[in-house]
Design a protein around this motif. Sequence first.
Motif, PDB file in Angstrom:
ATOM      1  N   VAL A  56       4.407  -8.036  -5.015  1.00 23.32           N
ATOM      2  CA  VAL A  56       5.046  -6.818  -4.511  1.00 23.32           C
ATOM      3  C   VAL A  56       6.556  -7.013  -4.530  1.00 23.32           C
ATOM      4  CG1 VAL A  56       5.196  -5.163  -2.625  1.00 23.32           C
ATOM      5  CG2 VAL A  56       3.051  -6.402  -3.019  1.00 23.32           C
ATOM      6  N   LEU A  57       7.254  -5.988  -5.004  1.00 24.40           N
ATOM      7  CA  LEU A  57       8.713  -5.986  -4.976  1.00 24.40           C
ATOM      8  C   LEU A  57       9.177  -5.076  -3.848  1.00 24.40           C
ATOM      9  CD1 LEU A  57      11.472  -6.717  -6.226  1.00 24.40           C
ATOM     10  CD2 LEU A  57      11.204  -4.723  -7.724  1.00 24.40           C
ATOM     11  N   ASP A  58       9.980  -5.614  -2.942  1.00 20.84           N
ATOM     12  CA  ASP A  58      10.542  -4.832  -1.838  1.00 20.84           C
ATOM     13  C   ASP A  58      12.025  -4.627  -2.118  1.00 20.84           C
ATOM     14  OD1 ASP A  58      10.644  -3.545   0.704  1.00 20.84           O
ATOM     15  OD2 ASP A  58      11.479  -5.385   1.565  1.00 20.84           O
ATOM     16  N   VAL A  59      12.383  -3.408  -2.513  1.00 20.69           N
ATOM     17  CA  VAL A  59      13.752  -3.085  -2.916  1.00 20.69           C
ATOM     18  C   VAL A  59      14.531  -2.568  -1.708  1.00 20.69           C
ATOM     19  CG1 VAL A  59      15.166  -1.711  -4.492  1.00 20.69           C
ATOM     20  CG2 VAL A  59      12.937  -2.565  -5.232  1.00 20.69           C
ATOM     21  N   ALA A  60      15.824  -2.893  -1.652  1.00 17.20           N
ATOM     22  CA  ALA A  60      16.636  -2.617  -0.469  1.00 17.20           C
ATOM     23  C   ALA A  60      15.984  -3.288   0.734  1.00 17.20           C
ATOM     24  CB  ALA A  60      16.828  -1.117  -0.247  1.00 17.20           C
ATOM     25  N   THR A  61      15.671  -4.554   0.567  1.00 17.49           N
ATOM     26  CA  THR A  61      14.888  -5.296   1.563  1.00 17.49           C
ATOM     27  C   THR A  61      15.636  -5.495   2.874  1.00 17.49           C
ATOM     28  OG1 THR A  61      13.421  -7.222   1.810  1.00 17.49           O
ATOM     29  CG2 THR A  61      15.609  -7.611   0.840  1.00 17.49           C
ATOM     30  N   GLY A  62      16.986  -5.389   2.847  1.00 14.78           N
ATOM     31  CA  GLY A  62      17.732  -5.589   4.084  1.00 14.78           C
ATOM     32  C   GLY A  62      17.516  -6.984   4.626  1.00 14.78           C
ATOM     33  N   THR A  63      17.083  -7.070   5.866  1.00 19.77           N
ATOM     34  CA  THR A  63      16.821  -8.376   6.473  1.00 19.77           C
ATOM     35  C   THR A  63      15.364  -8.803   6.339  1.00 19.77           C
ATOM     36  OG1 THR A  63      16.551  -7.296   8.625  1.00 19.77           O
ATOM     37  CG2 THR A  63      18.728  -8.193   8.113  1.00 19.77           C
ATOM     38  N   GLY A  64      14.621  -8.131   5.469  1.00 19.27           N
ATOM     39  CA  GLY A  64      13.294  -8.623   5.096  1.00 19.27           C
ATOM     40  C   GLY A  64      12.133  -8.166   5.952  1.00 19.27           C
ATOM     41  N   LEU A  65      12.324  -7.170   6.803  1.00 22.02           N
ATOM     42  CA  LEU A  65      11.252  -6.768   7.718  1.00 22.02           C
ATOM     43  C   LEU A  65       9.990  -6.337   6.979  1.00 22.02           C
ATOM     44  CD1 LEU A  65      13.293  -4.758  10.380  1.00 22.02           C
ATOM     45  CD2 LEU A  65      12.335  -7.065  10.608  1.00 22.02           C
ATOM     46  N   VAL A  66      10.143  -5.485   5.963  1.00 22.17           N
ATOM     47  CA  VAL A  66       8.972  -5.043   5.205  1.00 22.17           C
ATOM     48  C   VAL A  66       8.425  -6.187   4.365  1.00 22.17           C
ATOM     49  CG1 VAL A  66       8.189  -3.485   3.367  1.00 22.17           C
ATOM     50  CG2 VAL A  66       9.629  -2.612   5.202  1.00 22.17           C
ATOM     51  N   ALA A  67       9.304  -6.980   3.785  1.00 16.00           N
ATOM     52  CA  ALA A  67       8.851  -8.113   2.977  1.00 16.00           C
ATOM     53  C   ALA A  67       7.973  -9.062   3.791  1.00 16.00           C
ATOM     54  CB  ALA A  67      10.063  -8.868   2.409  1.00 16.00           C
ATOM     55  N   PHE A  68       8.369  -9.360   5.019  1.00 18.44           N
ATOM     56  CA  PHE A  68       7.575 -10.253   5.858  1.00 18.44           C
ATOM     57  C   PHE A  68       6.225  -9.619   6.205  1.00 18.44           C
ATOM     58  CE2 PHE A  68      11.932 -11.692   7.571  1.00 18.44           C
ATOM     59  CZ  PHE A  68      12.112 -12.547   6.498  1.00 18.44           C
ATOM     60  N   ALA A  69       6.237  -8.320   6.488  1.00 24.21           N
ATOM     61  CA  ALA A  69       4.983  -7.639   6.827  1.00 24.21           C
ATOM     62  C   ALA A  69       4.021  -7.635   5.639  1.00 24.21           C
ATOM     63  CB  ALA A  69       5.273  -6.210   7.285  1.00 24.21           C
ATOM     64  N   LEU A  70       4.549  -7.427   4.432  1.00 23.98           N
ATOM     65  CA  LEU A  70       3.712  -7.475   3.238  1.00 23.98           C
ATOM     66  C   LEU A  70       3.147  -8.875   3.021  1.00 23.98           C
ATOM     67  CD1 LEU A  70       6.063  -5.402   0.941  1.00 23.98           C
ATOM     68  CD2 LEU A  70       3.778  -4.669   1.656  1.00 23.98           C
ATOM     69  N   ALA A  71       3.968  -9.887   3.253  1.00 24.73           N
ATOM     70  CA  ALA A  71       3.517 -11.269   3.077  1.00 24.73           C
ATOM     71  C   ALA A  71       2.426 -11.625   4.084  1.00 24.73           C
ATOM     72  CB  ALA A  71       4.697 -12.226   3.200  1.00 24.73           C
TER      73      ALA A  71
END
Length: 248
Positions: A56-71
């Motif tokens: 999954v690519l999280d664009v405009a990830t900022g501080t990673g909140l969505v990226a961590f939730a996806l992981a």
Amino acid sequence: MLAVATLSTRKRHALELFEGLPDAYDWMGAVLSFGQDPRWRATLVDQVNPLPGQRVLDVATGTGLVAFALARRGAEVTGLDQSEDMLAGAQRRLHDQPESVRDRVRFRQGEAENLPFDDGEFDALTFTYLLRYVDDRAATMRELARVVKPSGRIGMVEFGVPQSAPLRAAWRLHTRAGLPIIGRAISPAWFEVGRFLGPNIEEFHEQEPDLATLWRQAAIDQVTERRLSFGAGLVMWGVRNGRGERAA
């Protein structure tokens, strides 16, 4: 590193606006949205719903909140942002995550309009508060869709504008007066963010009244919109079609 001198006025302003804010970005986002921003992001992750092992690519990830939730769902996540400051904040937060999350997330600097990835490289894609900061939204949507496999899900979180007149009036009071007051209590930089957001959000929705069509023209089908928090939050998602069509 992005060459700031070559960026448009809109993108340069976005970088400058949030420079130096990552340490307070997460909780201030919750405060500025009356605690609703985490709910919007959780809805996004629920709708994309990656399977374990998917990329999954999280664009405009900022501080990673969505990226961590996806992981935490078992996805292998690449978080991309144009801001070095935001990515530094995301990297610091990554160290505080469980090992199972740390092993599945990596961060990379880049622009949504020119993604450094191959066609169809990802199983799904998310982006958060992005389209207000790009110059060509249609081209950006096509570029986002390009890197997603056919049948892959694409999802977005964005601020919305309430549709009913009374709620819109209350929303405008909050965004024009409340946000700057809250921001001023934190720092001069957050005052500027608070003063900027309300007019910027409203201008965006006036310029793009039919986001669903924008998505469909970028080869995304099954587009669904969900307005949350009386319309102050907007979550959208759809499915990359397999026809390889691009709007001119």
